[in-house]
Design a protein around this motif. Structure first.
Motif, short mmCIF file in Angstrom:
data_model
loop_
_atom_site.label_atom_id
_atom_site.label_comp_id
_atom_site.label_asym_id
_atom_site.label_seq_id
_atom_site.Cartn_x
_atom_site.Cartn_y
_atom_site.Cartn_z
N MET A 1 -2.39 -0.42 -7.28
CA MET A 1 -3.14 -1.48 -6.68
C MET A 1 -2.15 -2.62 -6.43
N LEU A 2 -2.27 -3.19 -5.25
CA LEU A 2 -1.32 -4.23 -4.84
C LEU A 2 -2.04 -5.19 -3.91
N SER A 3 -1.69 -6.45 -4.01
CA SER A 3 -2.22 -7.40 -3.02
C SER A 3 -1.33 -7.34 -1.79
N ASP A 4 -1.87 -7.74 -0.66
CA ASP A 4 -1.08 -7.64 0.57
C ASP A 4 0.03 -8.68 0.65
N THR A 5 0.02 -9.68 -0.22
CA THR A 5 1.10 -10.67 -0.27
C THR A 5 1.68 -10.74 -1.68
N ASP A 6 1.84 -9.58 -2.30
CA ASP A 6 2.35 -9.51 -3.67
C ASP A 6 3.86 -9.68 -3.68
N PHE A 7 4.44 -9.67 -4.89
CA PHE A 7 5.89 -9.80 -5.04
C PHE A 7 6.61 -8.59 -4.45
N ILE A 8 5.99 -7.43 -4.54
CA ILE A 8 6.57 -6.20 -4.04
C ILE A 8 6.07 -5.97 -2.62
N PRO A 9 6.96 -5.74 -1.66
CA PRO A 9 6.50 -5.45 -0.30
C PRO A 9 5.63 -4.18 -0.28
N VAL A 10 4.61 -4.18 0.56
CA VAL A 10 3.68 -3.06 0.64
C VAL A 10 4.42 -1.75 0.93
N GLU A 11 5.37 -1.77 1.85
CA GLU A 11 6.09 -0.54 2.19
C GLU A 11 6.86 0.00 0.99
N HIS A 12 7.44 -0.86 0.19
CA HIS A 12 8.15 -0.41 -1.01
C HIS A 12 7.18 0.24 -2.00
N ALA A 13 6.03 -0.39 -2.20
CA ALA A 13 5.01 0.18 -3.09
C ALA A 13 4.52 1.52 -2.56
N ALA A 14 4.38 1.64 -1.24
CA ALA A 14 3.94 2.90 -0.65
C ALA A 14 4.98 3.99 -0.88
#
Length: 55
Positions: free
Chosen positions: A1-14
């Motif tokens: 689970m990640l927010s769209d403006t989190d510390f980790i970029p969404v693409e990296h989390a994906a």
């Protein structure tokens, strides 16, 4: 689970999720801290992941 403006970029989390075979939920219009203020989204996501593990 990640927010769209989190510390980790969404693409990296994906990429990380793909590598470990996990599912990723990205919550829109949230930050790292405000994600907890969305129980209407969090509760079903958490329950959905816990229930299969208990079977």
């Amino acid at each position: 689970m990640l927010s769209d403006t989190d510390f980790i970029p969404v693409e990296h989390a994906a990429q990380m999720a793909r590598k470990i075979g996990a599912q990723l939920a990205v919550l829109p219009d949230t930050t790292h801290m405000s994600i907890m203020s969305r129980p209407d989204w969090l509760a079903p996501l958490i329950a959905n992941r816990i229930e299969p593990a208990q079977e």
